[in-house]
Enzyme design. Structure first.
Site, PDB file in Angstrom:
ATOM      1  N   GLU A 131       8.016 -37.960  27.036  1.00  0.00           N
ATOM      2  CA  GLU A 131       6.619 -37.672  26.711  1.00  0.00           C
ATOM      3  C   GLU A 131       6.483 -36.547  25.688  1.00  0.00           C
ATOM      4  O   GLU A 131       5.632 -36.621  24.794  1.00  0.00           O
ATOM      5  CB  GLU A 131       5.868 -37.296  27.997  1.00  0.00           C
ATOM      6  CG  GLU A 131       4.389 -37.010  27.748  1.00  0.00           C
ATOM      7  CD  GLU A 131       3.674 -36.487  28.973  1.00  0.00           C
ATOM      8  OE1 GLU A 131       4.300 -36.398  30.046  1.00  0.00           O
ATOM      9  OE2 GLU A 131       2.484 -36.144  28.860  1.00  0.00           O
ATOM     10  N   GLU A 170      -4.677 -39.068  27.912  1.00  0.00           N
ATOM     11  CA  GLU A 170      -3.466 -39.734  28.406  1.00  0.00           C
ATOM     12  C   GLU A 170      -3.431 -41.044  27.626  1.00  0.00           C
ATOM     13  O   GLU A 170      -4.161 -41.987  27.925  1.00  0.00           O
ATOM     14  CB  GLU A 170      -3.563 -39.998  29.911  1.00  0.00           C
ATOM     15  CG  GLU A 170      -3.566 -38.736  30.767  1.00  0.00           C
ATOM     16  CD  GLU A 170      -2.183 -38.082  30.917  1.00  0.00           C
ATOM     17  OE1 GLU A 170      -1.216 -38.574  30.296  1.00  0.00           O
ATOM     18  OE2 GLU A 170      -2.076 -37.086  31.650  1.00  0.00           O
ATOM     19  N   HIS A 196      -1.189 -36.504  25.740  1.00  0.00           N
ATOM     20  CA  HIS A 196      -0.217 -36.778  26.794  1.00  0.00           C
ATOM     21  C   HIS A 196       0.073 -38.268  26.907  1.00  0.00           C
ATOM     22  O   HIS A 196      -0.632 -39.099  26.332  1.00  0.00           O
ATOM     23  CB  HIS A 196      -0.757 -36.296  28.156  1.00  0.00           C
ATOM     24  CG  HIS A 196      -0.767 -34.811  28.274  1.00  0.00           C
ATOM     25  ND1 HIS A 196       0.276 -34.107  28.811  1.00  0.00           N
ATOM     26  CD2 HIS A 196      -1.685 -33.894  27.886  1.00  0.00           C
ATOM     27  CE1 HIS A 196       0.008 -32.804  28.754  1.00  0.00           C
ATOM     28  NE2 HIS A 196      -1.180 -32.649  28.201  1.00  0.00           N
ATOM     29  N   HIS A 203       3.621 -30.577  27.043  1.00  0.00           N
ATOM     30  CA  HIS A 203       5.008 -30.276  27.401  1.00  0.00           C
ATOM     31  C   HIS A 203       5.788 -29.687  26.216  1.00  0.00           C
ATOM     32  O   HIS A 203       5.195 -29.284  25.228  1.00  0.00           O
ATOM     33  CB  HIS A 203       5.667 -31.527  27.988  1.00  0.00           C
ATOM     34  CG  HIS A 203       4.748 -32.219  28.962  1.00  0.00           C
ATOM     35  ND1 HIS A 203       4.572 -31.782  30.255  1.00  0.00           N
ATOM     36  CD2 HIS A 203       3.890 -33.275  28.806  1.00  0.00           C
ATOM     37  CE1 HIS A 203       3.673 -32.549  30.863  1.00  0.00           C
ATOM     38  NE2 HIS A 203       3.232 -33.465  30.003  1.00  0.00           N
TER      39      HIS A 203
END
Ligand code: ZN
Length: 287
Positions: free
Chosen positions: A121, A251, A176, A83
């Protein structure tokens, strides 16, 4: 933040949490975060602090005899902090369709998720990636980032996914935090089920995933809500589907879970995660 070079331009994104989607968004071309040597476009960075890189060859001084111990540049690793901080403000860019590496399209990027307390995040991934980069630099590994800062937009997932091959990376690690139901806890490592780099790269990708999984278990349990033993394989992530070097997304935890959020929101927690991520990458590289 320092080091690591960055690159590419691109375009747009969406919202939505991470778990569901793919990360990445756009941003302006080139910019180099710290140290690195290059500018627009690709490039790899050579951390100034890197112990292995002995000073730049100054023309004036010293005779060529004073070489240091390791003149050979180490392998290059792409770190992809998921992101970007500016994604939410530019939905036009972020939502624009880009190739998904599976014959279709998907949004350029997403905004990512956040903890219930509002820790985003994108900030988590940026912080952890910089910590990992510092640790890898210390071991002579050259690091290239997919984005230059935490305030831009993008780049898109396809641009991120193609970066590893562009810079000849030995590995690509996307970072992430998931946004799953609060009851689920733990980290998982994702690989592409499409094996975009062929059988040999697929085997190396699996080895990278296992090295990272084995290392991360020192600080965080494997996911109890997704994957098997901390590993998952998917065909919908452009950043992996378009990657022809060994590539994974990690993740690091579920930001909606209280225990994971506590770890991920704390500086000590992020440093611990970074240390295990770096150790996993180094194990994969045989360093
Ligand atoms: Zn994400």
């Amino acid at each position: 933040m320092r080091r690591a070079a960055v690159l590419l331009a691109a375009s747009v994104l969406v919202l939505a949490g991470c778990g569901a989607g793919d990360p990445a968004a756009t941003s302006a071309p080139g910019s180099t975060t710290t140290t690195a040597g290059s500018s627009a476009g690709t490039t790899s960075a050579t951390p100034t602090t890197d112990p292995t890189t002995t000073a730049a060859p100054s023309t004036t001084a010293a005779p060529p005899t004073t070489t240091s111990t390791s003149p050979t540049p180490g392998p290059t690793v792409v770190l992809d902090p998921g992101h970007n901080g500016g994604n939410a403000a530019d939905p036009g860019t972020i939502n624009a369709p880009v190739p998904d590496g599976a014959g279709g399209t998907k949004p350029c990027n997403t905004t990512g998720t956040s903890t219930d307390a509002g820790y985003p995040e994108h900030a988590f991934t940026w912080d952890v990636a910089n910590r990992v980069a510092d640790l890898l630099h210390d071991q002579g590994v050259q690091v290239v980032f997919t984005r230059a800062d935490d305030t831009g937009v993008g780049p898109c997932v396809d641009v991120r996914g193609e970066l590893g091959a562009r810079v000849g990376a030995a590995a690509f690690v996307g970072i992430h935090g998931d946004g799953a139901a609060p009851g689920g806890r733990g980290f998982h490592v994702i690989t592409s089920s499409l094996d975009p780099g062929g059988a040999e790269v697929a085997a190396a990708t699996q080895a990278l995933a296992v090295d990272l999984r084995d290392s991360l278990t020192a600080v965080e349990p494997v996911s109890d809500y997704l994957g098997t033993d901390g590993l998952d394989s998917r065909g919908d992530l452009a950043g992996l589907n378009l990657n022809t070097v060994p590539a994974v997304y990690v993740e690091c935890g579920n930001m909606r879970n209280a225990a994971d959020a506590a770890l991920m929101s704390s500086e000590a927690g992020r440093q611990a995660l970074a240390q295990q991520l770096a150790a996993g990458v180094l194990a994969f590289l045989g360093r």
